[in-house]
Design a protein around this motif. Structure first.
Motif, PDB file in Angstrom:
ATOM      1  N   TYR A  48       1.298   5.480  -0.469  1.00  0.00           N
ATOM      2  CA  TYR A  48       0.655   6.793  -0.405  1.00  0.00           C
ATOM      3  C   TYR A  48       1.757   7.835  -0.418  1.00  0.00           C
ATOM      4  CZ  TYR A  48      -2.199  10.722   1.146  1.00  0.00           C
ATOM      5  OH  TYR A  48      -2.832  11.943   1.240  1.00  0.00           O
ATOM      6  N   GLU A  49       1.966   8.428  -1.582  1.00  0.00           N
ATOM      7  CA  GLU A  49       3.064   9.381  -1.770  1.00  0.00           C
ATOM      8  C   GLU A  49       2.840  10.105  -3.090  1.00  0.00           C
ATOM      9  OE1 GLU A  49       5.478  11.693  -1.039  1.00  0.00           O
ATOM     10  OE2 GLU A  49       6.005  10.206   0.478  1.00  0.00           O
ATOM     11  N   SER A 106       0.858  -1.195   0.000  1.00  0.00           N
ATOM     12  CA  SER A 106       0.000   0.000   0.000  1.00  0.00           C
ATOM     13  C   SER A 106       0.888   1.237   0.000  1.00  0.00           C
ATOM     14  CB  SER A 106      -0.922   0.000   1.218  1.00  0.00           C
ATOM     15  OG  SER A 106      -1.860  -1.039   1.100  1.00  0.00           O
ATOM     16  N   ASN A 113      -7.328   6.765  -5.310  1.00  0.00           N
ATOM     17  CA  ASN A 113      -7.735   8.167  -5.216  1.00  0.00           C
ATOM     18  C   ASN A 113      -7.300   8.906  -6.477  1.00  0.00           C
ATOM     19  OD1 ASN A 113      -4.951   8.602  -4.928  1.00  0.00           O
ATOM     20  ND2 ASN A 113      -5.200  10.109  -3.301  1.00  0.00           N
ATOM     21  N   LYS A 121      -0.896  13.653  -3.338  1.00  0.00           N
ATOM     22  CA  LYS A 121      -0.361  12.292  -3.280  1.00  0.00           C
ATOM     23  C   LYS A 121      -1.327  11.303  -3.917  1.00  0.00           C
ATOM     24  CE  LYS A 121       2.347  12.926   0.936  1.00  0.00           C
ATOM     25  NZ  LYS A 121       2.537  12.438   2.327  1.00  0.00           N
ATOM     26  N   CYS A 122      -0.761  10.193  -4.375  1.00  0.00           N
ATOM     27  CA  CYS A 122      -1.596   9.121  -4.901  1.00  0.00           C
ATOM     28  C   CYS A 122      -1.642   7.988  -3.888  1.00  0.00           C
ATOM     29  CB  CYS A 122      -1.096   8.621  -6.257  1.00  0.00           C
ATOM     30  SG  CYS A 122       0.523   7.856  -6.264  1.00  0.00           S
ATOM     31  N   LYS A 123      -2.789   7.369  -3.816  1.00  0.00           N
ATOM     32  CA  LYS A 123      -2.974   6.207  -2.951  1.00  0.00           C
ATOM     33  C   LYS A 123      -3.138   5.015  -3.888  1.00  0.00           C
ATOM     34  CE  LYS A 123      -5.580   4.676   1.030  1.00  0.00           C
ATOM     35  NZ  LYS A 123      -6.641   4.990   1.972  1.00  0.00           N
ATOM     36  N   ASP A 169      -6.264  15.183  -3.931  1.00  0.00           N
ATOM     37  CA  ASP A 169      -5.652  14.941  -2.628  1.00  0.00           C
ATOM     38  C   ASP A 169      -5.062  16.252  -2.111  1.00  0.00           C
ATOM     39  OD1 ASP A 169      -4.542  12.656  -0.738  1.00  0.00           O
ATOM     40  OD2 ASP A 169      -2.889  14.064  -1.066  1.00  0.00           O
TER      41      ASP A 169
END
Length: 158
Positions: A100-101, A98, A137, A146-148, A142
């Motif tokens: 998220y960045e 997972s 997302n 960032k993209c998840k 955001d």
């Protein structure tokens, strides 16, 4: 990092392929999302998946291929969609990371998985299947840009 092993079923997708640098604008996503929402295909029932088909360390950036995909429900009528390509993604075991960045840092997740996690696990990469990037997302919505992403690497036991 907490890596999970997940079994995915075979999944039917619609997709649009783009060739070019992974770091340039990805206009094919907009086309796919427009088509998908126009056909009632959106989360949480369906998933948007990115598939980077080439390793930019081995292929010239202008020749890298990327598929923007959306999963399809059982019985989806593929007739009258000449602007779309369709195929099935193989199911099987995947290692789930997972992420998220910022989108440009997704390559660090790949580097971690292939250079650190896999060599120290009881799994090896299954290069007969694709790495899948489940987009959870829209980075432009955001607050931090960032993209998840749930990055899934196909694996098999050593």
């Amino acid at each position: 990092m907490n890596i999970l092993i997940k079994n995915l079923p075979e999944t039917e997708i619609a997709y649009i392929r783009r060739t070019g640098s992974y770091f340039e604008p990805q206009e094919h996503w907009g086309k796919l999302i427009h088509w998908a929402t126009g056909n009632g295909l959106y989360p949480p029932q369906q998933s948007f998946i990115g598939i980077s088909l080439d390793n930019p360390e081995q292929v010239e950036s202008q020749d890298c291929r990327h598929d923007a995909c959306v999963t399809l429900p059982d019985g989806f009528n593929k007739e009258n969609h000449a602007d779309m390509q369709f195929r099935k993604l193989e199911g099987g075991q995947y290692a789930l990371y997972s992420f998220y960045e910022k989108p440009e840092k997704l390559h660090t997740a790949y580097q971690y998985m292939f250079s650190e996690w896999l060599p120290n696990s009881s799994y090896e990469a299954d290069y007969h299947r694709y790495n899948l990037e489940f987009n959870l997302n829209n980075p432009s919505e955001d607050p931090e840009g960032k993209c998840k992403v749930d990055l899934l690497i196909p694996v098999k036991k050593r």
